[in-house]
Enzyme design. Sequence first.
Site, short mmCIF file in Angstrom:
data_model
loop_
_atom_site.label_atom_id
_atom_site.label_comp_id
_atom_site.label_asym_id
_atom_site.label_seq_id
_atom_site.Cartn_x
_atom_site.Cartn_y
_atom_site.Cartn_z
N CYS A 27 52.29 32.86 47.96
CA CYS A 27 52.92 33.75 49.01
C CYS A 27 53.78 32.92 49.98
CB CYS A 27 52.06 34.75 49.48
SG CYS A 27 51.15 35.54 48.29
N HIS A 65 51.09 38.15 56.76
CA HIS A 65 51.34 38.18 55.35
C HIS A 65 50.14 39.37 54.99
CE1 HIS A 65 50.99 37.87 51.14
NE2 HIS A 65 49.61 37.29 51.10
N GLU A 119 56.83 33.19 43.49
CA GLU A 119 55.67 32.52 42.65
C GLU A 119 55.77 33.43 41.18
OE1 GLU A 119 51.82 33.89 42.81
OE2 GLU A 119 52.23 34.53 44.97
N1 ACO Z 1 34.90 53.80 50.89
C1 ACO Z 1 35.27 52.81 51.94
N2 ACO Z 1 35.34 51.67 51.80
C2 ACO Z 1 34.67 50.83 50.56
C3 ACO Z 1 34.46 51.74 49.49
C4 ACO Z 1 34.42 53.38 49.46
N3 ACO Z 1 34.17 54.03 48.69
N4 ACO Z 1 34.15 50.74 48.57
C5 ACO Z 1 34.26 49.67 48.92
N5 ACO Z 1 34.77 49.65 50.22
C6 ACO Z 1 35.15 48.63 51.14
C7 ACO Z 1 34.24 47.57 51.23
O1 ACO Z 1 33.24 47.81 52.01
C8 ACO Z 1 35.09 46.31 51.57
O2 ACO Z 1 35.36 46.30 52.88
P1 ACO Z 1 34.89 45.46 53.98
O3 ACO Z 1 35.30 43.94 53.48
O4 ACO Z 1 35.69 45.95 55.56
O5 ACO Z 1 33.52 45.39 54.03
C9 ACO Z 1 36.32 46.76 50.93
O6 ACO Z 1 36.29 47.96 50.53
C10 ACO Z 1 36.62 45.80 49.73
O7 ACO Z 1 35.63 46.09 48.79
P2 ACO Z 1 34.81 45.06 48.03
O8 ACO Z 1 33.72 45.38 46.96
O9 ACO Z 1 34.08 44.05 49.09
O10 ACO Z 1 35.91 44.05 47.33
P3 ACO Z 1 36.52 44.16 45.90
O11 ACO Z 1 35.50 43.82 44.79
O12 ACO Z 1 37.16 45.42 45.78
O13 ACO Z 1 37.84 43.17 46.02
C11 ACO Z 1 39.58 41.74 47.06
C12 ACO Z 1 38.56 42.90 47.17
C13 ACO Z 1 38.71 40.67 47.02
C14 ACO Z 1 40.45 41.66 47.90
C15 ACO Z 1 40.23 42.05 45.49
O14 ACO Z 1 40.96 43.23 45.68
C16 ACO Z 1 41.00 40.91 45.08
O15 ACO Z 1 40.58 39.78 44.59
N6 ACO Z 1 42.48 40.78 45.51
C17 ACO Z 1 43.42 39.75 45.01
C18 ACO Z 1 43.23 38.55 46.07
C19 ACO Z 1 43.91 38.96 47.44
O16 ACO Z 1 44.58 39.81 47.65
N7 ACO Z 1 43.51 37.96 48.37
C20 ACO Z 1 43.92 38.07 49.75
C21 ACO Z 1 44.69 36.90 50.20
S1 ACO Z 1 45.48 36.15 48.89
C22 ACO Z 1 46.88 36.88 48.40
O17 ACO Z 1 47.83 37.21 49.21
C23 ACO Z 1 47.08 37.10 47.10
#
Ligand code: ACO
Length: 482
Positions: A127, A257, A93
């Site tokens: 992906c 994945h 991609e």
């Molecule tokens: N210590 C431990 N854990 C923490 C801390 C900390 N200090 N701060 C946050 N976390 C945890 C949260 O509780 C959460 O865990 P949980 O889901 O088990 O409750 C996790 O970290 C992620 O934190 P969030 O605030 O919920 O999410 P964030 O705003 O960091 O975004 C996301 C995460 C959505 C995955 C982002 O990185 C993203 O958009 N990534 C790209 C999209 C992606 O990869 N999608 C997956 C499928 S599609 C693909 O493969 C592209």
Amino acid sequence: MAAAEDSSGHWPRNVGILGLEIYFPRQYVSQEELESADGVSTGKYTIGLEQCKMGFCSDREDIQSICLTVVSTLFRRYGLSPNQVGRLEVGTETILDKSKSVKSVLMQLFAECGNHSVEGLDTTNACYGGTAAVFNSINWMESSSWDGRLAVVVAADIAVYAAGPARPTGGAGAVAMLIGPNAPLVFERGMRGTYMAHSYDFYKPNLSSEYPTVDGAKTLSCYLEALDKSYEDFCKKSKHALGEEFSLDKADFILFHSPFTKMVRKSLGRLLFNDIARFPEMLERQPELQSLVGRTLSDTVGDRTVEQLLVKSTTAMWNEKTELSTLTGRNIGNMYTASLYGCLASLLAQKPAGELKGRRLLMYSYGSGLAASMFSIQCRGAPDAAVTLDALCESLSALPKRLLSRERVTPEQYRAVMDLRQEKHHAAPYEPVTDVATLWPGTYYIESIDDMHRRVYSVHDKSGFKGEQGHVPNNLTVPNGH
Ligand code: ACO
């Protein structure tokens, strides 16, 4: 009758993966250091996402160069002549050109030996493109179109995000797979479930930027819903193929994945919930899950309490069936199309071949937008395979060491490279500025881009080829007439 043919003497038997090569950039940034540089709470990336290191490419590499690197290494590693290949497919991609395929660039590797009779092109859907390319190649080989030669599939991507919460889920890498009959990793017939639908969870509408448009929360729910639906379809079809119901105890290893490792952990828990939904009597054996009585798959997507319960309940299964496959995902990051096949490389690199023989791998592929499949691979221990399972595992055994021998850069250096890539994306003419010494020896790199966007590639330090330890022992013969 040749071992590769069925009783009719025409159709190939045991079609699957004969060889696998993985490429990842030499430089990485530590997720722990990124947390502090980004000013997020300690543990957000390392515990919250369960990520350790993130690989990235400088302006010296693009999707075409990393594909050239991985395919040429595969050829050398297996002592393969490009003449032995009748199909070459690329799943990616990472789009550089709206018309010209990456595959056409890879044809440079076939020019010297004069093989221009090579079917296949590029496949794109987030992906998932690598899996589509694998399926295409297997379908070709099992069809009347097959000309008796091998296929090569390349799954490769450079995953970069704009600064913000998605950025630590980037990565980069490429996996090249040699597909053929009489393989040590066989795609089980009839055991494939698919779910495809329309969604705007992650897409790349801005062609002047490498960065995707992402609805982070939606990607997670789409991934999990597609997991449920493809597993449901897989179980339905497997029942027909196996003559009995499928459940997770029939899978010895479960690979996903991997956008980030926490997602994989949650997905394994989710699969257990799927089995419970199909066989509620399972709850009798797992009283700690009683609170799930009355809950449905659809009303629990994104429910953190349910996720945590299922993650806890699948700890032993995780350790036994999934953990080893997370090596590349944790340490390189999301390689998009290459992610699932990096998990496969991780498992083969670390599990002794003797413990894989006769075992079944359950594989989940997801691409936003969306396309998802669940399929199974049987590890065949046949000593007369075209490449034995022992030889395949041995060829990957240096992977953990290679990951450890990379160069760490600071978050500031990493950010500067991201800014440079974004600024120079599609620049022409352009002379990349990064020192080629940042690359592994033997890596293809961009030498220059002219004012007509034509890219010229060179190989950095060809003495690096010597590190590829000769040929993987094989019996890859080309049928008469080719
Ligand atoms: N210590 C431990 N854990 C923490 C801390 C900390 N200090 N701060 C946050 N976390 C945890 C949260 O509780 C959460 O865990 P949980 O889901 O088990 O409750 C996790 O970290 C992620 O934190 P969030 O605030 O919920 O999410 P964030 O705003 O960091 O975004 C996301 C995460 C959505 C995955 C982002 O990185 C993203 O958009 N990534 C790209 C999209 C992606 O990869 N999608 C997956 C499928 S599609 C693909 O493969 C592209």
